[in-house]
Write an enzyme that holds these catalytic residues in place. Sequence first.
Site, PDB file in Angstrom:
ATOM      1  N   CYS B 115       0.885  -1.168   0.000  1.00 11.13           N
ATOM      2  CA  CYS B 115       0.000   0.000   0.000  1.00 11.13           C
ATOM      3  C   CYS B 115       0.917   1.210   0.000  1.00 11.13           C
ATOM      4  CB  CYS B 115      -0.909   0.010   1.224  1.00 11.13           C
ATOM      5  SG  CYS B 115      -1.914   1.519   1.316  1.00 11.13           S
ATOM      6  N   CYS B 118      -0.796   4.379   2.164  1.00  7.73           N
ATOM      7  CA  CYS B 118      -0.945   4.329   3.623  1.00  7.73           C
ATOM      8  C   CYS B 118      -0.489   2.957   4.103  1.00  7.73           C
ATOM      9  CB  CYS B 118      -2.343   4.730   4.090  1.00  7.73           C
ATOM     10  SG  CYS B 118      -3.728   3.901   3.287  1.00  7.73           S
ATOM     11  N   SER B 119      -1.415   2.113   4.522  1.00 10.70           N
ATOM     12  CA  SER B 119      -0.979   0.839   5.097  1.00 10.70           C
ATOM     13  C   SER B 119      -2.049  -0.238   4.940  1.00 10.70           C
ATOM     14  CB  SER B 119      -0.672   1.032   6.583  1.00 10.70           C
ATOM     15  OG  SER B 119      -1.813   1.579   7.230  1.00 10.70           O
ATOM     16  N   CYS B 120      -2.870  -0.140   3.889  1.00  8.06           N
ATOM     17  CA  CYS B 120      -3.969  -1.093   3.686  1.00  8.06           C
ATOM     18  C   CYS B 120      -3.424  -2.523   3.655  1.00  8.06           C
ATOM     19  CB  CYS B 120      -4.696  -0.782   2.390  1.00  8.06           C
ATOM     20  SG  CYS B 120      -5.392   0.881   2.379  1.00  8.06           S
TER      21      CYS B 120
END
Lengths: 219, 215
Positions: B115, B118-120
């Site tokens: 991702c 962000c941090s999906c």
Amino acid sequence: MNGVHDMGGMDGFGKVAPDPHEVSFHDEWQAHSFALNRIMGSAGEWNIDVGRYWIETLPPAVYLSSSYYKKWFLRLERLCLDRGLVSEAELASGHSSGPGRPLKRKPLSGPQAGVGLTRANHDQPPRAPAAFEVGQKVRARNIHPRSHTRLPRFARGHFGTIERIQGCHTFPDAMVGKGIEQGEWLYTVVFDGRELWGPDAEDGATVSIEAFEPYLEPA
Amino acid sequence: MSSNHDHDHGHNHDHEHGSELSEMQLRVRALETILTEKGYVDPAALDSIIETYETKVGPHIGAQVVARAWADSGFREALLADASKAIAQLGLQQKVGDHLVAVENTPTTHNMIVCTLCSCYPWDLLGLPPAWYKSAPYRARTVKEPRKVLADFGVTLPDETKVRVWDSTAETRFIVLPMRPAATEGWSEEKLAELVTRDSMIGTGLPKAANEVQA
């Protein structure tokens, strides 16, 4: 926004450092930052897109130098202030100076709140048939909106191919920019590494993004 | 850490811990205290959420799914067609959310999940993401030089294998279905699951070899 969060393709950050002794939370405050975000995020006062935007709009130096759950905390603190859920004076004193206001939804509560907690569904009814079909060549639009977008910079202006149609989902740009739940078709668009990185691409690599229809134009 | 957590927020914490509190401890505690006093946050819910993600949700869920796909070709097909639906029908104790997509490694294609924005991450199947997944180097480099990133994990792929990177830029969530290791014919799903590492489901690792798991 062309923020520092949009990291795909940047150089200079060094090696990836896997930690064989990884733990979920290094400190208690990190766990609390996480859970507070989950609870307040369930109150309907903002959605996942708005929450992301409030991390992206942290000053770049703060974004880069803060740990993950510190960023989550700073986001929550800023959103709570913005939405009038807490005041600066209360944060300074560490206590509430009055009762809360009604929230849009009852937040997660009770000793079973974590059990069976799953991600929300993001489906929206389509407003029109999908404009693109699997196998079609498309170009990611060269757009640079000042507000929230999920079209990463590395893909903008580049040519790719529709590989999957993932359904019709809430459009993050409209959610943050206009505060409305607007459904847009979502596609997996695959790009050849050479198209994105030219001669600096690795041989044979391809990269896909999940692109909402307004991010794309026919090639 | 949640089990011995004291709900008496805002009182005597300095004495409890007997040490100087960090700026972040103080700031999180202040916000938590205010939100709790206003009735927005239920401390029991807070503890339950922490406990769930520390002890109940983790890569063992994804490993069960992968093992089933290896053992049952009908399930594998259903998983690749609609992962959320296929996994829901397994009746796992911990439910999974919508928009899950399973992508299959083959001798010619190796998939990696990232991702960049962000941090999906597929929390429902793998738990919370490891620190490296959320780090700037991984987010920045994976889309541009995936083989060099794999080298940081000690993974080298055959030259003929093509690397496919999936950037999780929307609410779809990806899990890699790794290739079943050789010499595991006839293994039970339970034993197959022992071969499945977290990183093999993100694409930064490979499953264990048969001889790495005790017979």
